[in-house]
Design an enzyme around this catalytic site. Structure first.
Site, short mmCIF file in Angstrom:
data_model
loop_
_atom_site.label_atom_id
_atom_site.label_comp_id
_atom_site.label_asym_id
_atom_site.label_seq_id
_atom_site.Cartn_x
_atom_site.Cartn_y
_atom_site.Cartn_z
N SER A 19 0.83 -1.20 0.00
CA SER A 19 0.00 0.00 0.00
C SER A 19 0.87 1.26 0.00
CB SER A 19 -0.92 0.02 1.23
OG SER A 19 -0.17 0.13 2.42
N CYS A 90 9.77 0.96 3.31
CA CYS A 90 8.61 1.84 3.39
C CYS A 90 7.70 1.51 4.57
CB CYS A 90 7.79 1.79 2.10
SG CYS A 90 8.63 2.44 0.65
N TYR A 167 6.85 9.46 16.62
CA TYR A 167 7.05 9.36 15.17
C TYR A 167 8.29 10.12 14.73
CZ TYR A 167 5.88 9.44 10.18
OH TYR A 167 5.90 9.30 8.82
#
Length: 260
Positions: A19, A90, A167
């Site tokens: 995705s 990714c 993050y």
């Protein structure tokens, strides 16, 4: 002088390949004549995507934090396509939580923070350390080049917003390890490069209301829109083909600098 390498004929392993940015990368690799192994969770659409892209694509259900899973994916690349030239990281997760919620008198969950760090940093490193063992078996070209690693950080590594402590720290870790790993692997002719994307039209952002997406797009100086995952994939193949780009982090963000 050395000529540029071609993606045509390469074999790439793409984590998070079912995705978003990973999927676009897999699709471009196959379109450009490469072979691709999609490494993604068993619950992903990896099987369906691989089947749609034909014989030069296969799916390896795996968790990037599992040594056994990643070893199996690397072995699949070798068994199915004979080698491994490129690994594109990714896969990643995010949480949005302030360091301390004073209204509720609750601190950021240490478990959530650790999970983001584990998947994004340790998962990326796990793939790198296992993929390069296979790349090191490749016959070097005239430059001594054997392979290439391309990681995904984020502009959050530099412009972390409110609630992005976990993050931002995880993406900053990916930025920080790019150069030392490039130096570690230089004797084997394996390059390491990191892309730091800005705001891209991934499934994460696609789930936001149209009004919010439009607002975010207007924050990008030029072009004033969300990035297309195909543009990320284009940079991946450009980096794979250019042997002089090594140990570098490249922002792909339309010149955005995120506000708090």
């Amino acid at each position: 002088m050395c000529s540029l390498r071609l993606v045509l004929g390469m074999v790439g392993l793409v984590t998070g390949g079912a995705s978003g940015l990973g999927r676009a990368t897999v699709e471009r690799l196959v379109q450009q004549g490469a072979c691709a192994v999609i490494l993604d969770l068993p619950s992903s659409d990896g099987h369906t995507l691989a089947a749609s892209l034909g014989e030069r694509c296969t799916f390896a259900p795996a968790d990037v934090t599992s040594e056994a899973d990643v070893r199996s994916a690397v072995e699949l690349a070798r068994q199915r396509f004979g080698k491994l030239d490129l690994a594109v990281n990714c896969a990643g997760i995010a949480v949005a939580v302030k360091t301390y919620n004073f209204k509720k008198d609750v601190p950021h969950s240490l478990e959530d923070f650790t999970r983001v760090i584990t998947v994004n940093i340790a998962g990326t490193f796990n793939v790198i350390r296992l993929a390069v063992g296979e790349m090191g078996k490749n016959e070097p070209d005239a430059d001594g080049h054997r392979g290439c690693i391309i990681n995904t950080a984020s502009v959050a590594a530099y412009d972390g917003q409110v609630g992005q402590a976990a993050y931002s720290a995880s993406k900053g870790g990916i930025v920080g390890m790019t150069l030392p790993i490039a130096r570690d692997l230089a004797p084997m002719g394996i390059r390491v490069v990191t892309i730091a994307p800005g705001l891209f039209a991934t499934p994460l952002l696609a789930g936001l209301p149209e009004k919010v997406q439009s607002f975010l797009a207007r924050q990008v100086p030029f072009p004033s829109r969300l990035g297309d995952p195909a543009e990320f994939a284009h940079l991946v193949t450009s980096l794979a083909e250019n042997p002089m780009i090594n140990g570098e982090v490249i922002r792909l963000d339309g010149a955005i600098r995120m506000q708090p």
